[in-house]
Design a protein around this motif. Sequence first.
Motif, PDB file in Angstrom:
ATOM      1  N   GLU A  36    -109.306  33.140  81.458  1.00 51.10           N
ATOM      2  CA  GLU A  36    -110.701  33.057  82.072  1.00 51.10           C
ATOM      3  C   GLU A  36    -111.508  32.868  80.680  1.00 51.10           C
ATOM      4  O   GLU A  36    -112.714  32.135  80.755  1.00 51.10           O
ATOM      5  N   VAL A  90    -111.670  29.080  80.159  1.00 48.79           N
ATOM      6  CA  VAL A  90    -112.168  28.464  80.871  1.00 48.79           C
ATOM      7  C   VAL A  90    -113.945  28.293  80.685  1.00 48.79           C
ATOM      8  O   VAL A  90    -114.396  27.555  80.710  1.00 48.79           O
ATOM      9  N   GLU A 120    -121.224  32.007  85.332  1.00 52.74           N
ATOM     10  CA  GLU A 120    -120.548  33.243  86.094  1.00 52.74           C
ATOM     11  C   GLU A 120    -121.040  33.113  87.565  1.00 52.74           C
ATOM     12  O   GLU A 120    -120.037  33.456  88.263  1.00 52.74           O
ATOM     13  N   ARG A 173    -119.306  30.137  89.051  1.00 56.27           N
ATOM     14  CA  ARG A 173    -117.588  30.364  89.348  1.00 56.27           C
ATOM     15  C   ARG A 173    -117.512  31.409  90.373  1.00 56.27           C
ATOM     16  O   ARG A 173    -116.566  31.170  91.227  1.00 56.27           O
ATOM     17  N   ASN A 174    -118.371  32.576  90.656  1.00 55.30           N
ATOM     18  CA  ASN A 174    -118.113  33.269  91.557  1.00 55.30           C
ATOM     19  C   ASN A 174    -118.335  32.915  93.033  1.00 55.30           C
ATOM     20  O   ASN A 174    -117.871  33.210  93.873  1.00 55.30           O
ATOM     21  N   SER A 212    -113.786  31.079  92.414  1.00 53.57           N
ATOM     22  CA  SER A 212    -112.493  30.644  91.492  1.00 53.57           C
ATOM     23  C   SER A 212    -111.788  31.596  91.277  1.00 53.57           C
ATOM     24  O   SER A 212    -111.957  32.632  90.972  1.00 53.57           O
ATOM     25  N   ARG A 213    -110.359  31.393  91.226  1.00 53.22           N
ATOM     26  CA  ARG A 213    -109.463  32.316  90.875  1.00 53.22           C
ATOM     27  C   ARG A 213    -108.278  31.695  89.897  1.00 53.22           C
ATOM     28  O   ARG A 213    -108.299  30.483  89.716  1.00 53.22           O
ATOM     29  N   ILE A 214    -107.539  32.428  89.288  1.00 54.28           N
ATOM     30  CA  ILE A 214    -106.500  31.970  88.192  1.00 54.28           C
ATOM     31  C   ILE A 214    -105.290  32.065  89.163  1.00 54.28           C
ATOM     32  O   ILE A 214    -104.906  32.915  90.087  1.00 54.28           O
TER      33      ILE A 214
END
Length: 115
Positions: free
Chosen positions: A54, A57, A81, A84-85, A89-91
Amino acid sequence: MRRAFGSSRIILSTHPAGALYQAFPPAEARRILRRLEFHYTPKHASWLNMVEIEIGVLRGQCLDRRIDDPKRLRREKRRWERKRNAARSRIRWMFTTDNAPRQRGRAYPATSKES
């Protein structure tokens, strides 16, 4: 010890409460302890890899240029942020116990007995 980003709460990371009594007089240690919230996390675990991903990224998408003003840096980080939220977004963590032997083999290659 460090201040939480955007907060007045002090966070003590990996140190036990007793460390404050070693560093400060008892009254001061108690005063500080009343302001702390402890979050115990493992020191060695796959979640650290996700944190590093993260941060990478963040560095690539937001901190890929020079930002010389701390206020602008905070604004840019918050904007990144939020985006992305909002994108949820996820890993995609793909490590499993089934592939552990293969992963371990890459990290620790076998050595020949002749060397």
